[in-house]
Motif scaffolding. Sequence first.
Motif, PDB file in Angstrom:
ATOM      1  N   GLY A  29       0.795  -1.225   0.000  1.00  0.00           N
ATOM      2  CA  GLY A  29       0.000   0.000   0.000  1.00  0.00           C
ATOM      3  C   GLY A  29       0.822   1.267   0.000  1.00  0.00           C
ATOM      4  O   GLY A  29       1.920   1.309  -0.540  1.00  0.00           O
ATOM      5  N   CYS A  30       0.328   2.283   0.661  1.00  0.00           N
ATOM      6  CA  CYS A  30       0.848   3.649   0.547  1.00  0.00           C
ATOM      7  C   CYS A  30       1.918   3.946   1.601  1.00  0.00           C
ATOM      8  O   CYS A  30       2.102   3.172   2.534  1.00  0.00           O
ATOM      9  N   ASN A  33       0.996   3.522   5.179  1.00  0.00           N
ATOM     10  CA  ASN A  33       1.096   2.152   5.694  1.00  0.00           C
ATOM     11  C   ASN A  33       2.536   1.828   6.053  1.00  0.00           C
ATOM     12  O   ASN A  33       2.825   1.146   7.025  1.00  0.00           O
ATOM     13  N   THR A  64      -1.391  -4.741   5.269  1.00  0.00           N
ATOM     14  CA  THR A  64      -2.175  -4.805   4.038  1.00  0.00           C
ATOM     15  C   THR A  64      -2.816  -3.484   3.642  1.00  0.00           C
ATOM     16  O   THR A  64      -2.919  -2.560   4.443  1.00  0.00           O
ATOM     17  N   CYS A  65      -3.285  -3.431   2.386  1.00  0.00           N
ATOM     18  CA  CYS A  65      -4.018  -2.275   1.862  1.00  0.00           C
ATOM     19  C   CYS A  65      -5.362  -2.770   1.333  1.00  0.00           C
ATOM     20  O   CYS A  65      -5.452  -3.884   0.827  1.00  0.00           O
ATOM     21  N   PHE A  67      -7.690  -0.246  -0.172  1.00  0.00           N
ATOM     22  CA  PHE A  67      -8.266   0.997  -0.695  1.00  0.00           C
ATOM     23  C   PHE A  67      -9.162   0.722  -1.900  1.00  0.00           C
ATOM     24  O   PHE A  67     -10.288   1.196  -1.983  1.00  0.00           O
ATOM     25  N   ALA A  71      -5.730  -3.372  -4.876  1.00  0.00           N
ATOM     26  CA  ALA A  71      -4.920  -3.439  -3.643  1.00  0.00           C
ATOM     27  C   ALA A  71      -5.373  -4.614  -2.783  1.00  0.00           C
ATOM     28  O   ALA A  71      -4.547  -5.318  -2.190  1.00  0.00           O
ATOM     29  N   SER A  75      -3.102  -7.819  -1.571  1.00  0.00           N
ATOM     30  CA  SER A  75      -2.961  -8.190  -0.147  1.00  0.00           C
ATOM     31  C   SER A  75      -3.324  -9.647   0.072  1.00  0.00           C
ATOM     32  O   SER A  75      -2.597 -10.387   0.750  1.00  0.00           O
ATOM     33  N   GLY A  98      -3.365  -3.950   9.286  1.00  0.00           N
ATOM     34  CA  GLY A  98      -3.714  -2.929   8.323  1.00  0.00           C
ATOM     35  C   GLY A  98      -5.132  -2.887   7.826  1.00  0.00           C
ATOM     36  O   GLY A  98      -6.051  -3.460   8.400  1.00  0.00           O
ATOM     37  N   CYS A  99      -5.289  -2.221   6.694  1.00  0.00           N
ATOM     38  CA  CYS A  99      -6.616  -1.839   6.180  1.00  0.00           C
ATOM     39  C   CYS A  99      -7.483  -3.031   5.799  1.00  0.00           C
ATOM     40  O   CYS A  99      -8.704  -2.996   6.010  1.00  0.00           O
TER      41      CYS A  99
END
Length: 441
Positions: A29-30, A33, A64-65, A67, A71, A75, A98-99
């Motif tokens: 991710g970004c 993260n 993880t991401c 979004f 993504a 993940s 994460g997300c």
Amino acid sequence: MRDKYKIGTSTPLSANGEHNRTIGILSLGCPRNLVDSENILGRLSLKGYSFVDIDKADIALVNTCAFIEEAKTESIAAILDLIDLKRKGKIKKIVVYGCLTQRYKDKLQKELPEVDAFVGKISLNHSLKAWRLTPKHYAYVKICEGCINNCSYCIIPKIKGKFASLDIDSILTKIKRFDKNKVSEVNIIGQDITGYGLDLYASARLPELLKNIIKKTKNIGWIRLLYLYPSRINDKLLELIKDEPRICKYIDLPLQHINDRILRLMRRNTTKKDILRLIDKIRKKIPNAVIRTSLIVGFPSETDKEFRELLDFIEEVRFERLGAFIYSREEGTMAYSLKGQIPAQMKRERFNTLMLQQQRISEGVNKKFLKAAIDVLIDEPSSCAQGLGEKEEGSYLGRSQYDAPEVDGLVYVDSKKTLKPGDFVRVEITDTLEYDLVGKV
Ligand code: SF4
């Protein structure tokens, strides 16, 4: 195995020798993260864990991401790779952060019982001993978490929760440590850094924070601002960017679209007129600034005419840096239930059309740098610069103040003098490409 930001040492380095259980991390991710991953490792190192390659670790962490669809797919694939390693007895435990966890914990626990733990939100407070995952000469500093906006296509406010700024002192403590360690570039990040302080101090405090950073540091050469929300960019911030040589003349301005009807459906709290006025102001106030934007194509009900308007807009503005996304229909967002969802094929075609047009614009923009002398931050020796400069000269990859790490162009640098990552050099541009520049010290 995906090689996105992971630890790369083979021998376990025990922080205090209590136990030698080893940790490996994969940060997807970004950059936000990435900062979370650095904080996780910082805290674990204080508990005596040591770090190795993820496929040799006792405990494998993946941040993880979630979004957008792409993504999420990446993940899930990374987790399945780790499950495969666990089945082969190469790793003992898997922890998913994460997300993706934040968004789908219950479902994941049912479907992926091989995963030992799912850990959601990671607090913003910087670990006293954050373990760096970026190359040593540049760093990311996350100053706020969550988002103060509520764009209709975006799931982040739901994943990250309430907007939270980190207090100025904690940020300065971290940045002063980078300054002491002679970090050359600091990237200030958040979901929307222009909202910094609105919660904690009841007013936007980004300019004040930047003034403090400038006053209290001397070695950091570049301070880069990422994720500026258009309607909160004010004269005070632009003046500071203009007047402070260490702040990169790099305006990262995600706009997403230009058509008023689409902007309303996106809940972007801005209009075409406001955006054009802002860009005009930036161009006038900071003539040597580059503007980076990101746009979404294929938003529900976007007509051919509205897409044409977007193409005309980028032709008129000629953004120096531009990233585009294909609209991803995310359950839990307001836009998910909008009528007029655009077929995937058409979204893809619009994406290709826009990026081809931008490639031509970027090539034209880069031509302006021919024969110019610019400051370049060296990132690494280059093994692929052959043919772009005489072999006997050292070849390096670097970036100008107009290039953020990982997302923008590069400068291929030839130098008789040996250079090292983190060096700033003056480079004369001898050739220009679509996205990159070529030059010699
Ligand atoms: S500004 Fe909008 S798109 Fe960006 S994180 Fe916030 S809600 Fe999402």
